[in-house]
Design a protein around this motif. Structure first.
Motif, PDB file in Angstrom:
ATOM      1  N   THR A  33    -139.185 -20.289 -17.490  1.00 52.87           N
ATOM      2  CA  THR A  33    -138.510 -19.040 -17.136  1.00 52.87           C
ATOM      3  C   THR A  33    -137.160 -18.886 -17.831  1.00 52.87           C
ATOM      4  N   TYR A  36    -137.347 -18.092 -21.703  1.00 49.81           N
ATOM      5  CA  TYR A  36    -138.094 -16.853 -21.909  1.00 49.81           C
ATOM      6  C   TYR A  36    -137.335 -15.631 -21.401  1.00 49.81           C
ATOM      7  N   ALA A  37    -136.480 -15.814 -20.393  1.00 47.81           N
ATOM      8  CA  ALA A  37    -135.838 -14.657 -19.757  1.00 47.81           C
ATOM      9  C   ALA A  37    -134.349 -14.535 -20.041  1.00 47.81           C
ATOM     10  N   ASN A 120    -145.105  -9.536 -15.446  1.00 48.80           N
ATOM     11  CA  ASN A 120    -145.847  -9.672 -16.700  1.00 48.80           C
ATOM     12  C   ASN A 120    -147.332  -9.397 -16.510  1.00 48.80           C
ATOM     13  N   GLU A 167    -147.103 -22.665 -22.887  1.00 45.85           N
ATOM     14  CA  GLU A 167    -145.717 -22.209 -22.993  1.00 45.85           C
ATOM     15  C   GLU A 167    -145.030 -22.823 -24.210  1.00 45.85           C
ATOM     16  N   GLY A 170    -146.045 -20.777 -27.149  1.00 44.67           N
ATOM     17  CA  GLY A 170    -145.289 -19.530 -27.215  1.00 44.67           C
ATOM     18  C   GLY A 170    -143.950 -19.705 -27.912  1.00 44.67           C
ATOM     19  N   THR A 274    -137.149  -8.910 -21.647  1.00 44.20           N
ATOM     20  CA  THR A 274    -138.146  -9.542 -22.524  1.00 44.20           C
ATOM     21  C   THR A 274    -137.555  -9.800 -23.910  1.00 44.20           C
ATOM     22  N   LEU A 277    -139.975 -11.200 -26.665  1.00 40.97           N
ATOM     23  CA  LEU A 277    -140.966 -10.213 -27.089  1.00 40.97           C
ATOM     24  C   LEU A 277    -140.402  -9.358 -28.220  1.00 40.97           C
ATOM     25  N   PHE A 292    -148.830 -12.454 -26.544  1.00 43.22           N
ATOM     26  CA  PHE A 292    -147.568 -13.122 -26.232  1.00 43.22           C
ATOM     27  C   PHE A 292    -147.140 -12.821 -24.796  1.00 43.22           C
ATOM     28  N   GLY A 293    -147.479 -11.619 -24.289  1.00 43.24           N
ATOM     29  CA  GLY A 293    -147.190 -11.297 -22.896  1.00 43.24           C
ATOM     30  C   GLY A 293    -147.915 -12.227 -21.939  1.00 43.24           C
ATOM     31  N   THR A 296    -146.205 -15.626 -22.000  1.00 47.37           N
ATOM     32  CA  THR A 296    -144.999 -15.586 -21.172  1.00 47.37           C
ATOM     33  C   THR A 296    -145.353 -15.683 -19.695  1.00 47.37           C
ATOM     34  N   ALA A 299    -146.319 -19.173 -18.859  1.00 49.40           N
ATOM     35  CA  ALA A 299    -145.163 -20.075 -18.946  1.00 49.40           C
ATOM     36  C   ALA A 299    -144.371 -20.063 -17.649  1.00 49.40           C
TER      37      ALA A 299
END
Length: 452
Positions: A33, A36-37, A120, A167, A170, A274, A277, A292-293, A296, A299
């Motif tokens: 998280t 990714y965020a 997501n 993950e 990614g 995102t 992304l 990729f979504g 995510t 992950a």
């Protein structure tokens, strides 16, 4: 009934994790998280040198990881920081608060991941739903995580292996796209050394504020010590595996942040939830965004699974140490998992999901709680030097826990520019902890009086 007597009537946890599974568990717990965020939020505070806060967060985490290694190889049992606090200071109130803070950090992180998973999931299906439906899907997801957790650590860890590989894939895609684009003259590599402060803050305080956010992406290594009783020969395998896992994730984070800022300016990277992304869209417009979504989504699902595993094992370990009610230490005879602790932590996670807030607030609160716990763990290492054990264990230079305690305390302070709401959430959670501690003391006193 004493803790020793209970250990003769309760089944032991099943030792299924060797070095390979433990390494993937650690990598999977740290990745997820946070990176990714929060990459965009970190970029908003420092601009192009977005990689620097991640590097500093890695250094701070490494200092505390060394302290954990000395303690987990010295006391290879579940309960982690709470167990070390109990052994070092012997104050039940402090032990309980540390245990509750660690548990809260795991549950808060899992709740955040569950909400991100739901968002997501609906986006991947092209659904335009309200917040209530997002919360409902997240709750159902947490129930599914609880079912996997109850089925057994072997099943949970095997699922973790698959999700960790996804993950990791990614993030490697981000790194690959970024450096392929750089090699072909796309993007702007000069951004990597460009500092753009948030507001009127100088370089130092902007980097420190960004580091408090980036630190959320580095936490997770501490969860592995709560799995000590389910590892094969933990005193031997932990040092090499934990340090390897931290090094791998630290390198990945720095490379991801460099790739991201090269392809997407800091201002654009910080908009929305995102950021990675946007990197894919900028560097490889033909890459299927939906794929990729899904990566995510899986992950953050892995983050939820691992954090809920940690929280339930922490409660189990503390119950076996007679710090919290014994019922939370019950192990299912068929599945050999701490089923009462799993149910309790799941209910708390659902409550946080519904009432506590979004990713920035919960992520920052997670880091705040763990920084305070890490400071105590570093001090505990020094206190427990006088306690000797018969088996060999990892030992670190004294300067490591001293620096670890100082850096963690510094990063937890309000002078770092941390959002004040994080202190409010942490205070509310610890307030609940105080109430539960008083209830625990009352129950134990009545039980002891009845036995007398």
């Amino acid at each position: 009934m004493t803790g020793q007597e209970k250990q003769t009537t309760q089944p032991e946890l099943k030792r299924v994790m060797g070095p390979g599974l433990l390494l993937l568990f650690i990598i999977g717990d740290i990745l997820g998280t946070g990176i990714y965020a929060l990459t965009g939020q970190v970029a908003a505070k420092v601009g192009g040198i977005v990689w620097l806060p991640f590097l500093i967060a890695f250094a701070v985490a490494l200092l505390t990881a060394f302290s954990y290694l000395e303690l987990v190889t010295k006391y290879p049992k579940a309960a982690g920081a709470a167990l070390y606090t109990h052994k070092a200071f012997g104050v039940h109130f402090l032990t309980f608060i540390v245990a509750f803070a660690v548990m809260s950090s795991g549950i808060t992180s899992a709740s955040t991941a569950a909400r991100a998973f739901s968002a997501n999931f609906t986006a991947a299906l092209g659904l335009d739903v309200g917040d209530g439906m997002v919360v409902l899907i997240a709750v159902l997801f947490l129930v599914l995580v609880a079912a996997i957790n109850f089925r057994g650590v072997g099943e949970s860890v095997k699922l973790n292996v698959g999700l960790t590989m996804i993950e990791l894939t990614g993030l490697l895609i981000i790194i690959g796209i970024g450096f392929w684009a750089i090699f072909h003259g796309q993007g702007d590599v000069s951004r990597v050394t460009t500092f753009t402060p948030a507001g009127d803050s100088g370089v130092f305080w902007s980097v420190i504020a960004a580091t408090t956010l980036a630190f959320f992406a580095m936490v997770g290594f501490e969860d592995s010590v709560n799995m000590a009783e389910e590892c094969k020969d933990p005193s031997r395998i932990f040092p090499k595996v934990l340090l390897t896992g931290l090094l791998i994730t630290g390198v990945i984070y720095v490379l991801v942040s460099i790739a991201a800022i090269t392809l997407v300016p800091a201002g654009e990277l910080s908009e929305g939830e995102t950021p990675l992304l946007k990197v894919v869209q900028a560097g490889a417009p033909g890459f299927p965004i939906s794929i990729f979504g899904v990566i995510t989504m899986l992950a953050v699902a892995n983050s939820a699974l691992i954090n809920m595993m940690m929280a339930s094992r922490l409660l189990y370990g503390m119950a076996r140490e007679d710090v919290i009610p014994a019922i939370l230490g019950r192990v299912h005879h068929g599945r050999q998992t701490p089923y009462i602790a799993i149910g309790f932590t799941t209910l708390l996670a659902i409550g946080l999901l519904i009432f506590a807030g979004g990713v920035p607030q919960l992520g920052g609160t997670t880091a705040l709680l763990l920084l305070c716990v890490f400071a105590i763990v570093n001090i505990a290492v020094l206190v427990l030097r006088k306690d000797t054990v018969e088996h060999k264990h990892f030992r670190i230079p004294t300067v490591f826990p001293v620096l670890g305690a100082l850096t963690c305390t510094f990063l937890a302070g309000p002078w770092t520019g941390r959002d004040p709401v994080q202190y409010l959430i942490a205070g509310a959670l610890l307030g609940i902890g105080v109430v539960l501690w008083l209830a625990t003391v009352t129950i134990m006193r009545r039980t002891n009086a009845a036995r007398a």
